[in-house]
Structures are given as structure tokens and as C-alpha cells.
Enzyme design. Structure first.
Site, mmCIF file in Angstrom:
data_model
loop_
_atom_site.group_PDB
_atom_site.id
_atom_site.type_symbol
_atom_site.label_atom_id
_atom_site.label_comp_id
_atom_site.label_asym_id
_atom_site.label_seq_id
_atom_site.Cartn_x
_atom_site.Cartn_y
_atom_site.Cartn_z
ATOM 1 C CB SER A 46 -0.863 -0.123 1.243
ATOM 2 O OG SER A 46 -0.057 0.317 2.475
ATOM 3 C CB ALA A 50 -9.620 -2.625 -0.236
ATOM 4 N N GLY A 51 -6.886 -4.238 -0.235
ATOM 5 C CA GLY A 51 -5.511 -4.399 -1.138
ATOM 6 C C GLY A 51 -5.415 -5.969 -1.426
ATOM 7 C CG ASP A 52 -5.953 -8.755 1.829
ATOM 8 O OD1 ASP A 52 -4.466 -8.317 1.592
ATOM 9 O OD2 ASP A 52 -6.370 -8.588 2.857
ATOM 10 C CG ASN A 80 -6.615 -0.421 -9.986
ATOM 11 O OD1 ASN A 80 -6.146 -0.772 -8.697
ATOM 12 N ND2 ASN A 80 -6.350 0.212 -10.875
#
Length: 360
Positions: free
Chosen positions: A191, A242-244, A268
Site C-alpha cells: 500500500s 481491499a488491498g488483498d 483495481n
């Protein structure tokens, strides 16, 4: 500039992916009260996206005797241990070394994943995605030996935990004990906050780096260049995972044969879908079919294959990239259309900012 994909032979079944990381119990708190308890851990979000994209995978995860969620891929149960538990406090952000919108505390920890826990077979893709310190250097070393291309989430490497209350802190990548393995890793994802704990200019000499910027999309860095990948709009409810989900969509796109810029768009997209729900997201079936159809059509344009022995990896946005993004954005509208399945009901909204690239 060369448009590249991660190598796998044409006219063969999609290669299987090895996901390594523990399931967790996530407890979300605001104003001193619990407002949600969910299945957590990067492995749960990534496997959720892989299932949505019909990607074959093997999951190595450990839980304790108290694990309470039904899952499709059974973990290794440690009878003498409890499942890892994280508490996320959404009204205690902006403290030293904390996430921008929340403070994470690891209040229980399960056993680490050892090299002997990994399956004795070869995989096309490997993903080291621990969240609670369960990935050991020797485990990552075995992964790079048995997987053709290894993707690592930096949170698996640089998280440290306060001895008193388990508050998550971050250490410099060079001090993590994993730095020597970077030349054998294909991609390192971080991130924007985590990227501050490494020298991107230095790390990109060893492996490709993907930095997520939440509502602003992501950037991909390689030895001789970089590119920005545009985001998708999102109505944020909960940034957890969300990053996962981004990483799951990114690798899922690569597994399906997309080039890196197009696969990052898929990442994304799934990141934006995840922030719209609390906890592990549920995806509208019509939306998923539209996404898979678009990916399949786009795959036909991915005709330039990467030579695995070539150290001069470079990337460029292929012709039709913007059109592919537009088609994915159009697909996303399906879940908002009349008659679509409502996925989240009766859930309180989380009053946090619009950045959704925070680690799980």
C-alpha cells in the site's frame, strides 16, 4: 518497451496458484463498540476473488480449535492454538505508525506456516500473503523454489506487533529478514503507506513493485520504468481487505493470460468492489459473468509472452487498454441495476475516508 505476461504455455489448462497465509477472525470496532465480526486474513479475500474468477488454487492456512467460519478450502487446524484475531479500531487512527483510518491490534496469534506445511508439488504461481507474522523466511524460500512466479504482499514481511497490546507496527523492509529473497520474487505489492518502509527505487532493481493508492488506482514499477493504472469509483463502507482483493484480481488476471497493465485493472476493480461491503464481499453473479467475459475477450489480445530468463522486463499499456477499462467499468454497473441481487443489507456504514488500499 515490451508488453509482457507472466509465462505459461499456450493451449494448456490455467496453472494452479499456491496461496499461503492464515485465516483470521476480524473484529471491527467504532466508538468503543463492536459493529461487525467477519472472516479475515488476506488468504480469505484472495481465495474469494479467485473463486469468483474461476482460478484454480491450493490454500495453505492455519487456524486454531476455535475457528468459527465455514470455508470452501479447509485450513490446517492446530488443536493447541487459537485462531489469529485482529481488532480494528476505526476511531483511533493517525497515531504513530498506525494506518491512516484505523488502528489494528493482533490479540490472538496462531502458529506460523512452516516449509513442511506446504504441498510437495510445483505451482505456476505462489502468493505469500500472511497478516499476522505467520510467513517465515524459510517458508518464503521454499515457495520461490517450488513456484514459477512468486507474488508477495509486503505486510507479510514488515509487520511487527507490540508486546503489550498487539498493536500492528511496521519495520523497514531491509530489517525484516526477507530482503535477501527479493531477487527471487516476481512481484512485491505494498500500500502507499507500506511503501514508505522500503526504498522503491532500490527494490525495483530486484523485482517488480506494485503500490496501491486506493481511490487513485495503483502504480507498477520495474527496473527501467513505471506506469500508473487508473482506478474505478467506489462508495466506501469498509476498507478491510481491499488491498488483498486487489492482489487477487491482479494475479487472477495474469493467470488468465492478461498482460500486467490489464491485470492491474482487474485488481483495481475488485479492490473497488470490496470496499462497498463490510468484511468478506459477496459478488453479484451477473457482474462476475460480465467480468469473466471481458477478461476472456481481452485475453485474445495478449499475444506477447515473457521469456522467463530475460532480466530486462518492461511493460507498456497495450492497444485497447482504455477500452478494456471502460468495459470493466460498464460491467460494474450491473450490480447497481434494477433487479440485481442486493448483497449487503442491514449493515451500518463505516464513517471513514475514501482511501481503500489499507492492508487487512
Amino acid at each position: 518497451m515490451v508488453t509482457t505476461t507472466i509465462p505459461h504455455p499456450q493451449n494448456t489448462p490455467i496453472q494452479s496458484v499456491l496461496i499461503v497465509g492464515n485465516y483470521c477472525h476480524d473484529v471491527l470496532l467504532q466508538g468503543g463498540a463492536v459493529f461487525a465480526e467477519t472472516l479475515g486474513g488476506a488468504a480469505s479475500f484472495i481465495s474469494n476473488v479467485f473463486t469468483a474468477l474461476s482460478v484454480s488454487f491450493h490454500l495453505t492456512s492455519k487456524v486454531g480449535f476455535d475457528f468459527k467460519y465455514p470455508v470452501n478450502h479447509e485450513p490446517i487446524v492446530i488443536p493447541s492454538s487459537k485462531t489469529s484475531v485482529f481488532h480494528a479500531y476505526f476511531d483511533q487512527g493517525h497515531t504513530e505508525n498506525a494506518h491512516q483510518d484505523r488502528v489494528l491490534k493482533r490479540v490472538e496469534v496462531c502458529d506460523p506456516i512452516n516449509p513442511s506445511d506446504l504441498p510437495d508439488k510445483r505451482f505456476g504461481f505462489g502468493m505469500a500473503v500472511g497478516v499476522g507474522g505467520e510467513i517465515l523466511p524459510e517458508t518464503l524460500e521454499k515457495m520461490v523454489e517450488t513456484c514459477d512466479a512468486v507474488f508477495v504482499d509486503i505486510q507479510a514481511l514488515i509487520r511487527a506487533f507490540d508486546k503489550n497490546d498487539g498493536t500492528v507496527k511496521l519495520v523497514r523492509l531491509k530489517e525484516s529478514g526477507f530482503y535477501h529473497l527479493l531477487p527471487r520474487v516476481k512481484f512485491l505489492k505494498a500500500s502507499s503507506e507500506e511503501a514508505l518502509f522500503m526504498d522503491v527505487e532500490e527494490v525495483r532493481q530486484w523485482c517488480c513493485v506494485v503500490v496501491t493508492h486506493g481511490k487513485d488506482g495503483c502504480e507498477v514499477y520495474w527496473k527501467d520504468g513505471e506506469m500508473k493504472i487508473e482506478p474505478f469509483g467506489a462508495n466506501q463502507v469498509d476498507p478491510t481487505g481491499a488491498g488483498d482483493s486487489f492482489l487477487g484480481g491482479f494475479v487472477g488476471g495474469l493467470v488468465h493470460g492478461l498482460v500486467v497493465p490489464d491485470a492491474a485493472l482487474v485488481g483495481n476493480l475488485f479492490g473497488s468492489l470490496t470496499v462497498g461491503q463490510i468484511g468478506l464481499p459477496k459478488f453479484d453473479l451477473r457482474l462476475l459473468q460480465r467480468i469473466k467475459d471481458e477478461v476472456q475477450r481481452r485475453k485474445l489480445h495478449s499475444t506477447c509472452w515473457f521469456e522467463s530468463g530475460d532480466d530486462l522486463i518492461s511493460f507498456t499499456k497495450p492497444a485497447g487498454h482504455d477500452e478494456f477499462r471502460a468495459s470493466l467499468a460498464s460491467s460494474k454497473l450491473v450490480s447497481r441495476s434494477p433487479g440485481s441481487v442486493e448483497q449487503v443489507t442491514g449493515q451500518p456504514k463505516l464513517l471513514v475516508g475514501s482511501v481503500y488500499d489499507k492492508p487487512n
